[in-house]
Design a protein around this motif. Structure first.
Motif, PDB file in Angstrom:
ATOM      1  N   GLY A  62       8.447 -30.954  -9.156  1.00  0.00           N
ATOM      2  CA  GLY A  62       7.568 -31.088 -10.245  1.00  0.00           C
ATOM      3  C   GLY A  62       6.039 -30.936 -10.017  1.00  0.00           C
ATOM      4  O   GLY A  62       5.704 -31.533  -9.026  1.00  0.00           O
ATOM      5  N   ARG A  63       5.006 -30.307 -10.756  1.00  0.00           N
ATOM      6  CA  ARG A  63       3.801 -30.575 -10.570  1.00  0.00           C
ATOM      7  C   ARG A  63       3.023 -30.798 -11.884  1.00  0.00           C
ATOM      8  O   ARG A  63       3.556 -30.174 -12.830  1.00  0.00           O
ATOM      9  CB  ARG A  63       3.286 -29.120  -9.995  1.00  0.00           C
ATOM     10  CG  ARG A  63       3.517 -29.041  -8.557  1.00  0.00           C
ATOM     11  CD  ARG A  63       3.163 -27.758  -8.007  1.00  0.00           C
ATOM     12  NE  ARG A  63       3.567 -27.468  -6.462  1.00  0.00           N
ATOM     13  CZ  ARG A  63       3.032 -26.878  -5.644  1.00  0.00           C
ATOM     14  NH1 ARG A  63       2.018 -25.985  -5.989  1.00  0.00           N
ATOM     15  NH2 ARG A  63       3.371 -26.892  -4.346  1.00  0.00           N
ATOM     16  N   TYR A  64       1.842 -31.307 -11.948  1.00  0.00           N
ATOM     17  CA  TYR A  64       1.100 -31.568 -13.204  1.00  0.00           C
ATOM     18  C   TYR A  64      -0.468 -31.499 -12.884  1.00  0.00           C
ATOM     19  O   TYR A  64      -0.754 -32.135 -11.831  1.00  0.00           O
ATOM     20  CB  TYR A  64       1.581 -32.629 -13.739  1.00  0.00           C
ATOM     21  CG  TYR A  64       0.968 -32.976 -15.043  1.00  0.00           C
ATOM     22  CD1 TYR A  64       1.573 -32.362 -16.240  1.00  0.00           C
ATOM     23  CD2 TYR A  64      -0.276 -33.575 -15.512  1.00  0.00           C
ATOM     24  CE1 TYR A  64       1.278 -32.421 -17.611  1.00  0.00           C
ATOM     25  CE2 TYR A  64      -0.759 -33.499 -16.753  1.00  0.00           C
ATOM     26  CZ  TYR A  64       0.050 -33.053 -17.726  1.00  0.00           C
ATOM     27  OH  TYR A  64      -0.459 -33.141 -19.092  1.00  0.00           O
ATOM     28  N   ALA A  67      -5.722 -32.696 -14.468  1.00  0.00           N
ATOM     29  CA  ALA A  67      -5.766 -33.102 -15.922  1.00  0.00           C
ATOM     30  C   ALA A  67      -6.818 -34.302 -15.674  1.00  0.00           C
ATOM     31  O   ALA A  67      -7.173 -34.870 -14.754  1.00  0.00           O
ATOM     32  CB  ALA A  67      -4.089 -33.828 -16.296  1.00  0.00           C
ATOM     33  N   PHE A  73       4.496 -36.320 -16.926  1.00  0.00           N
ATOM     34  CA  PHE A  73       5.417 -35.266 -16.962  1.00  0.00           C
ATOM     35  C   PHE A  73       6.826 -35.655 -16.570  1.00  0.00           C
ATOM     36  O   PHE A  73       7.032 -36.650 -15.796  1.00  0.00           O
ATOM     37  CB  PHE A  73       4.887 -34.277 -16.240  1.00  0.00           C
ATOM     38  CG  PHE A  73       4.706 -34.382 -14.725  1.00  0.00           C
ATOM     39  CD1 PHE A  73       5.777 -33.845 -13.911  1.00  0.00           C
ATOM     40  CD2 PHE A  73       3.642 -35.190 -14.341  1.00  0.00           C
ATOM     41  CE1 PHE A  73       5.569 -34.160 -12.530  1.00  0.00           C
ATOM     42  CE2 PHE A  73       3.373 -35.579 -12.798  1.00  0.00           C
ATOM     43  CZ  PHE A  73       4.516 -34.934 -11.949  1.00  0.00           C
ATOM     44  N   TYR A  75      10.381 -34.658 -14.426  1.00  0.00           N
ATOM     45  CA  TYR A  75      10.971 -33.955 -13.200  1.00  0.00           C
ATOM     46  C   TYR A  75      12.419 -34.066 -13.275  1.00  0.00           C
ATOM     47  O   TYR A  75      12.924 -35.087 -13.685  1.00  0.00           O
ATOM     48  CB  TYR A  75      10.335 -34.443 -11.740  1.00  0.00           C
ATOM     49  CG  TYR A  75      10.639 -35.831 -11.390  1.00  0.00           C
ATOM     50  CD1 TYR A  75      11.603 -36.231 -10.632  1.00  0.00           C
ATOM     51  CD2 TYR A  75       9.533 -36.939 -11.922  1.00  0.00           C
ATOM     52  CE1 TYR A  75      11.971 -37.505 -10.383  1.00  0.00           C
ATOM     53  CE2 TYR A  75      10.077 -38.108 -11.653  1.00  0.00           C
ATOM     54  CZ  TYR A  75      10.900 -38.473 -10.771  1.00  0.00           C
ATOM     55  OH  TYR A  75      11.120 -39.829 -10.737  1.00  0.00           O
ATOM     56  N   SER A 133      10.355 -39.393 -14.599  1.00  0.00           N
ATOM     57  CA  SER A 133       9.016 -39.011 -15.130  1.00  0.00           C
ATOM     58  C   SER A 133       7.917 -39.720 -14.315  1.00  0.00           C
ATOM     59  O   SER A 133       7.948 -40.740 -13.559  1.00  0.00           O
ATOM     60  CB  SER A 133       8.887 -39.563 -16.642  1.00  0.00           C
ATOM     61  OG  SER A 133       8.842 -41.060 -16.764  1.00  0.00           O
ATOM     62  N   ALA A 145      -4.172 -34.705 -10.110  1.00  0.00           N
ATOM     63  CA  ALA A 145      -3.170 -33.771 -10.046  1.00  0.00           C
ATOM     64  C   ALA A 145      -2.125 -34.470  -9.336  1.00  0.00           C
ATOM     65  O   ALA A 145      -2.299 -35.307  -8.390  1.00  0.00           O
ATOM     66  CB  ALA A 145      -3.415 -32.429  -9.442  1.00  0.00           C
ATOM     67  N   THR A 147       2.043 -33.840  -7.554  1.00  0.00           N
ATOM     68  CA  THR A 147       3.104 -33.107  -6.971  1.00  0.00           C
ATOM     69  C   THR A 147       4.408 -34.044  -6.737  1.00  0.00           C
ATOM     70  O   THR A 147       4.101 -35.252  -5.981  1.00  0.00           O
ATOM     71  CB  THR A 147       2.853 -32.234  -5.891  1.00  0.00           C
ATOM     72  OG1 THR A 147       1.804 -31.346  -5.973  1.00  0.00           O
ATOM     73  CG2 THR A 147       4.184 -31.501  -5.360  1.00  0.00           C
TER      74      THR A 147
END
Length: 163
Positions: A62-64, A67, A73, A75, A133, A145, A147
């Motif tokens: 996952g990536r976010y 922000a 978020f 995963y 999460s 950010a 990963t």
């Protein structure tokens, strides 16, 4: 009235009188682009989800981001026996706190106003294969950010699990 009319004519003549006398061959002074090494040309790198080292069989879960402020978020689950890798990048005044509730881990990263600060944590914990999460707590002035990935556990740079 004649004085007012004379003043208007003088202003008009002054405005019209500001023309080039070289026949129009002179080029106007335009701003030049900043030189490559000048401070105006050097922009800090953007804050993006950090890349994972694909050479170690690492896969992205996952990536976010980027922000601002606090967010989180989810995963997906991974293969049992794999370690969870969390890479965080941030820039701004203050820092970020990263929490992973499923493997019960957390860490902090101090951010700076220049180049983004980046950290990698590998969590080789029994629950690392489960879905989970990431929750990031940060001031609104911090850009961050994240990963999340999975890889073969390595014996180095393991983060400690908490409670």
């Amino acid at each position: 009235m004649t004085h007012a009319r004379s003043a208007c004519v003088l202003i008009l003549v002054a405005m019209v009188g500001c023309t080039s006398t070289n026949g129009g061959d002179e080029k106007p002074d335009l701003p030049t682009p900043a030189a490559a090494g000048s401070p105006a040309a050097r922009q800090p790198a953007p804050v993006t989800p950090p890349p994972l080292d694909a050479g170690d069989g690492e896969s992205t879960a996952g990536r976010y981001g980027p922000a601002h402020g606090s967010a989180g978020f989810f995963y997906p689950a991974g293969t049992r026996g794999m370690a969870l890798t969390v890479a965080v990048s941030c820039r701004g005044r203050g820092g970020v706190e990263v929490r992973l509730p499923v493997p019960h881990a957390h860490f902090r990263l101090a951010c700076a106003s220049g180049e983004p600060a980046v950290t990698y944590h590998q969590l080789a914990l029994p629950a690392a294969h489960r879905a989970g999460s990431v929750r990031v707590t940060a001031p609104s002035g911090v850009t961050w950010a994240v990963t999340v990935g999975r890889s073969d556990p390595a014996g180095e740079d393991r983060a400690t699990a908490t409670g």
